[in-house]
Design a protein around this motif. Structure first.
Motif, PDB file in Angstrom:
ATOM      1  N   VAL A  44       0.803  -1.227   0.000  1.00 57.57           N
ATOM      2  CA  VAL A  44       0.000   0.000   0.000  1.00 57.57           C
ATOM      3  C   VAL A  44       0.840   1.283   0.000  1.00 57.57           C
ATOM      4  N   SER A  46       3.356   3.825  -1.728  1.00 60.86           N
ATOM      5  CA  SER A  46       3.754   4.228  -3.083  1.00 60.86           C
ATOM      6  C   SER A  46       5.274   4.263  -3.206  1.00 60.86           C
ATOM      7  N   HIS A  49       6.111   8.014  -1.453  1.00 66.00           N
ATOM      8  CA  HIS A  49       4.847   8.176  -0.741  1.00 66.00           C
ATOM      9  C   HIS A  49       4.763   9.461   0.086  1.00 66.00           C
ATOM     10  N   ASN A  67      -2.270   6.335  -2.281  1.00 65.75           N
ATOM     11  CA  ASN A  67      -3.168   5.831  -1.243  1.00 65.75           C
ATOM     12  C   ASN A  67      -3.280   6.766  -0.048  1.00 65.75           C
ATOM     13  N   ALA A  90      -1.102   5.303   3.840  1.00 64.93           N
ATOM     14  CA  ALA A  90      -2.312   4.635   3.356  1.00 64.93           C
ATOM     15  C   ALA A  90      -3.216   4.336   4.552  1.00 64.93           C
ATOM     16  N   SER A  91      -4.482   4.088   4.303  1.00 66.21           N
ATOM     17  CA  SER A  91      -5.436   3.910   5.402  1.00 66.21           C
ATOM     18  C   SER A  91      -5.158   2.665   6.235  1.00 66.21           C
TER      19      SER A  91
END
Length: 141
Positions: A44, A46, A49, A67, A90-91
């Motif tokens: 999840v 990147s 990121h 994300n 990300a979540s």
């Protein structure tokens, strides 16, 4: 501001897995790609990121990930960092705790270590700082 420490927390818990300390960098990049300062292998996360930038007297987090980057379950694009803050990539991704250290507290800590150092004359004390060649990669399942 002298140093910033990023600590990867164990998923589901607040236990430190690995930490990276940066003292003089103006920009720190976090993501899956090998050219990042902190490399996290997670599906999840990147390739590029998250970017942390030193802006004037503060550190700022900038989301670059598809994300998202979250702070207390809320997605953020740009955020001024505070000591102790926890960001999630990300979540459902990895959590990173931010520790900010002022120049004064860095000096005080170094002096305290010298005063209580168990090493004798001429012996080096092992540092936890990130140096060229140190591992910066972490695999997260």
């Amino acid at each position: 501001m002298a140093a910033i420490t990023l600590t990867l927390l164990l998923p589901g818990k607040s236990v430190a897995v690995q930490s990276w300390t940066f003292e003089s960098e103006q920009t720190i990049r976090v993501g899956r790609a090998a050219d990042n300062d902190v490399v996290l292998y997670s599906a999840v996360v990147s390739r590029h990121h998250l970017e942390l930038r030193r802006e004037e007297e503060a550190w700022v987090a900038i989301n670059l990930g598809a994300n998202g980057t979250y702070m207390e379950a809320e997605m953020v694009e740009k955020l001024v960092l505070k000591d102790g803050m926890v960001l999630r990539l990300a979540s459902s991704g990895p959590k990173i705790q931010i520790r900010l250290q002022s120049e004064l507290s860095t000096l005080e800590q170094e002096l305290a270590q010298q005063d209580s150092s168990p090493t004798g004359p001429g012996e080096e004390q092992k540092s936890s700082r990130l140096h060229p060649g140190d591992s910066k990669e972490t695999i997260i399942n």
